[in-house]
Scaffold this motif. Sequence first.
Motif, short mmCIF file in Angstrom:
data_model
loop_
_atom_site.label_atom_id
_atom_site.label_comp_id
_atom_site.label_asym_id
_atom_site.label_seq_id
_atom_site.Cartn_x
_atom_site.Cartn_y
_atom_site.Cartn_z
N TYR A 110 0.82 -1.21 0.00
CA TYR A 110 0.00 0.00 0.00
C TYR A 110 0.86 1.26 0.00
CZ TYR A 110 -3.00 3.68 2.00
OH TYR A 110 -3.66 4.87 2.25
N SER A 111 1.91 1.27 0.81
CA SER A 111 2.76 2.47 0.95
C SER A 111 3.38 2.87 -0.37
CB SER A 111 3.85 2.23 2.00
OG SER A 111 3.29 1.96 3.27
N PHE A 112 3.96 1.89 -1.08
CA PHE A 112 4.62 2.21 -2.34
C PHE A 112 3.62 2.54 -3.44
CE2 PHE A 112 7.90 -0.33 -0.13
CZ PHE A 112 8.89 0.64 -0.10
N ARG A 113 2.50 1.84 -3.47
CA ARG A 113 1.47 2.17 -4.45
C ARG A 113 0.90 3.57 -4.18
NH1 ARG A 113 -2.02 -3.50 -5.14
NH2 ARG A 113 -0.37 -4.67 -6.23
N ARG A 114 0.72 3.90 -2.93
CA ARG A 114 0.24 5.24 -2.56
C ARG A 114 1.21 6.31 -3.06
NH1 ARG A 114 1.03 8.32 2.58
NH2 ARG A 114 -0.79 9.68 2.90
N ASN A 115 2.50 6.07 -2.91
CA ASN A 115 3.49 7.04 -3.37
C ASN A 115 3.47 7.18 -4.89
OD1 ASN A 115 4.26 7.51 -0.77
ND2 ASN A 115 6.20 6.41 -0.89
N GLN A 192 -8.52 4.84 7.95
CA GLN A 192 -9.37 5.38 9.02
C GLN A 192 -9.25 6.90 9.12
OE1 GLN A 192 -8.43 3.41 12.70
NE2 GLN A 192 -9.07 1.38 11.94
N GLN A 193 -8.06 7.43 8.76
CA GLN A 193 -7.84 8.88 8.83
C GLN A 193 -8.29 9.60 7.57
OE1 GLN A 193 -7.01 9.64 11.92
NE2 GLN A 193 -6.81 7.40 12.16
N GLY A 194 -8.93 8.89 6.66
CA GLY A 194 -9.46 9.53 5.45
C GLY A 194 -8.53 9.51 4.26
N GLU A 195 -7.45 8.70 4.34
CA GLU A 195 -6.52 8.61 3.23
C GLU A 195 -7.05 7.62 2.17
OE1 GLU A 195 -3.69 10.40 2.76
OE2 GLU A 195 -4.19 11.51 4.57
N TRP A 196 -6.34 7.54 1.04
CA TRP A 196 -6.72 6.65 -0.05
C TRP A 196 -6.93 5.22 0.47
CZ3 TRP A 196 -2.88 3.43 -3.04
CH2 TRP A 196 -3.50 2.75 -4.09
N ASN A 197 -7.99 4.55 -0.06
CA ASN A 197 -8.30 3.21 0.45
C ASN A 197 -7.52 2.09 -0.23
OD1 ASN A 197 -9.53 2.85 -2.03
ND2 ASN A 197 -11.63 2.88 -1.24
N GLY A 198 -6.64 2.46 -1.17
CA GLY A 198 -5.76 1.46 -1.77
C GLY A 198 -6.35 0.64 -2.89
N THR A 199 -7.53 1.02 -3.38
CA THR A 199 -8.19 0.19 -4.39
C THR A 199 -8.14 0.82 -5.78
OG1 THR A 199 -10.38 1.21 -4.12
CG2 THR A 199 -9.81 -0.59 -2.63
N GLU A 200 -8.33 -0.02 -6.78
CA GLU A 200 -8.39 0.44 -8.16
C GLU A 200 -9.57 1.37 -8.39
OE1 GLU A 200 -8.65 -1.42 -12.72
OE2 GLU A 200 -8.71 -2.76 -10.96
N ALA A 201 -10.66 1.16 -7.65
CA ALA A 201 -11.88 1.94 -7.85
C ALA A 201 -11.69 3.42 -7.54
CB ALA A 201 -13.01 1.37 -6.99
N THR A 212 -0.12 17.07 2.16
CA THR A 212 0.19 17.98 3.26
C THR A 212 -1.09 18.36 4.00
OG1 THR A 212 2.01 18.88 1.96
CG2 THR A 212 1.31 20.14 3.89
N GLY A 213 -1.08 18.23 5.31
CA GLY A 213 -2.25 18.56 6.10
C GLY A 213 -3.28 17.45 6.15
N GLY A 214 -2.98 16.29 5.55
CA GLY A 214 -3.91 15.17 5.51
C GLY A 214 -3.92 14.36 6.78
N GLY A 215 -4.57 13.20 6.70
CA GLY A 215 -4.78 12.38 7.89
C GLY A 215 -3.50 11.90 8.55
N LEU A 216 -2.53 11.44 7.77
CA LEU A 216 -1.29 10.95 8.37
C LEU A 216 -0.36 12.08 8.80
CD1 LEU A 216 -0.34 7.77 6.31
CD2 LEU A 216 -1.65 7.98 8.42
N ASP A 217 -0.57 13.25 8.26
CA ASP A 217 0.18 14.41 8.73
C ASP A 217 -0.26 14.75 10.15
OD1 ASP A 217 1.60 16.74 9.03
OD2 ASP A 217 0.38 17.92 7.67
N LYS A 218 -1.57 14.68 10.40
CA LYS A 218 -2.11 15.04 11.71
C LYS A 218 -1.95 13.92 12.72
CE LYS A 218 -5.53 18.06 9.52
NZ LYS A 218 -6.97 18.23 9.18
N LYS A 219 -2.13 12.67 12.26
CA LYS A 219 -2.08 11.54 13.18
C LYS A 219 -1.23 10.42 12.57
CE LYS A 219 -6.60 12.43 15.30
NZ LYS A 219 -7.93 11.85 15.61
N PRO A 220 0.06 10.51 12.68
CA PRO A 220 0.93 9.48 12.10
C PRO A 220 0.91 8.19 12.90
CG PRO A 220 2.24 11.08 13.30
CD PRO A 220 0.84 11.61 13.31
#
Length: 575
Positions: A110-115, A192-201, A212-220
């Motif tokens: 997920y991490s690398f695909r997200r990047n 859970q923090q509202g980031e991409w769900n990792g799916t093709e859809a 910047t300012g997203g879910g993992l920025d606020k709550k890593p």
Amino acid sequence: MKKLGLITTMLLMGGVALAAVPKDTLVIQESADIPTLDPGVTYDTASGQFTENIYETLWTYKGSSLTSFEPLLATAIPSFSNGGKTLTVSLRKNVKFQSGNAFTCADAEYSFRRNLVTNSGESGNWFLSDSLLGTQSNAKDDPTITWAKIAASVKCSNPSTLVFSLPKADPAFLAKLAFTGQSIVDMKWAIQQGEWNGTEATWKDWVGKDLTGGGLDKKPSGTGAYQLVSRDANSILLKAFPGYWGSKPAIQNIIWQKIPEQAARFQAFLKGDADVIESGARAVVTEQLVGKPGLSFIDNLPNTVATAFFMNEKIGDPALLGSGKLDGKGIPANFFSDVNVRRAFAYSFDYAGYIKDVQQGKGKQRTMLLPDTFPGYTSSVKTYKYDPVQATAYFKRAFSGNVWKNGFTLNTNYRAGAVASQTAMEILKKNVEAINPKFKININAKQWSQMLTDSKNGKEAMIILGWAPDYADPDNFLYTFYSSQGYYYPRSNWKDASVDKWLDQARVTVNTAARNKLYAQVAQRAYEQTPYMLVPAGVNFAIVRDNLKGVSAATYNPMRSDANTGVLWKTLSKN
């Protein structure tokens, strides 16, 4: 937590000084803010010092080495197969994220695909995309990128094995994966923090998105030795993660404070209220801090920044051109396209004087825009010296003699507040104008953000820029500076077909000796064609409280985002 809260209150109260920071606490003071705590958009050292301690990559640099790695979330450093195009990584078991979730291969995938999905020029994911998808762009800018390509480039073959599939061999790929921006994030927590769900859809909705300012920025939530307690505009508090898979760190609390005033940082440092500070230039540190009680000064550390005068061969801002002609009142947009002009300027800069006066004798002239500690660096190529006779000869040849005959007025900018850059410009101005009274250079201060934007758009005529590495490989510098496809090309507009060919060959050449030979050819060609004037590289140093252990020449790694210590915080301790 109560103890941490008490320490925090005492340290953050203005005017309150501790006799000494507690042994289990590290206090860091710096001047600027921290843009993000999300590794997916981390592309600055201020943010990186936090992401590299909250999160972990598959592997990291071993000690002070730039070429050897040690595993973190991988169990070992893998070898390539399939002609350098496949990398199979065995992942560590029994690792927890700070959320309590178990680390699995799905998180790495997920991490690398997200990047790859969110890749933009403002993050360090362009070089991951370059390796895995064959392009530095994202799907908005390059329609050949599909979900199928992204999914095939990195996937799990089983719950503890990750497989990377490259379109062609990339000898820099291991180093790229050590960059803190390629840290592994907690997939379930991120969603859970509202980031991409990792799916093709949904992937297209996140292409190029600014995190910047997203879910993992606020709550890593990472697997690193430290986890976030609190954060505001002026302070960040971390505590040791009790579920960390590795050895328990001696430093249990990290307190970071934003203190813009250098004098205030120095005062706290000298009193013992701060363990590590952003100290500033060597001259100031030497005068005000070196030799003071309670401080440890570590000198002669490697410098991995390359800096140069850019000479733009296609200046895009008419306001900088004056008359736009070689009539003494301006310059044409292609003024620096004549190699004689570039060589003349290169012979006009006093390199030795700059090292003596600006770098206090702690500087070195490099042969190429690559740190001399990096693989691929060659010392056999000549360097330019200050030589007004040679400069005069080349000025007389430039533009069929019209530069010497008619003179010119060149308008240049430097970053406002950058004393070293201003001084370098003033040295050049003085020496060039002394050669011919018809030569005129106007130097002006410019805000950094505007200067970056204008240089990116090819508007600046001559500026000083540096490059700090994303990964410890010569490609990260030489392709950046010298390739017509490189990051800095729009700022110089210099192109050489042979250099482009050699750099492209080097990117897929696994044999180290053959690769280094190609880089030596690039360095020689660059000396001959002079697309840049190389600013001497300073010698790095570190200064910390003397009871802080773990910072030394043997441990300092210039690839760490924490340039103050050059180490991961989990390796530090106090007497």
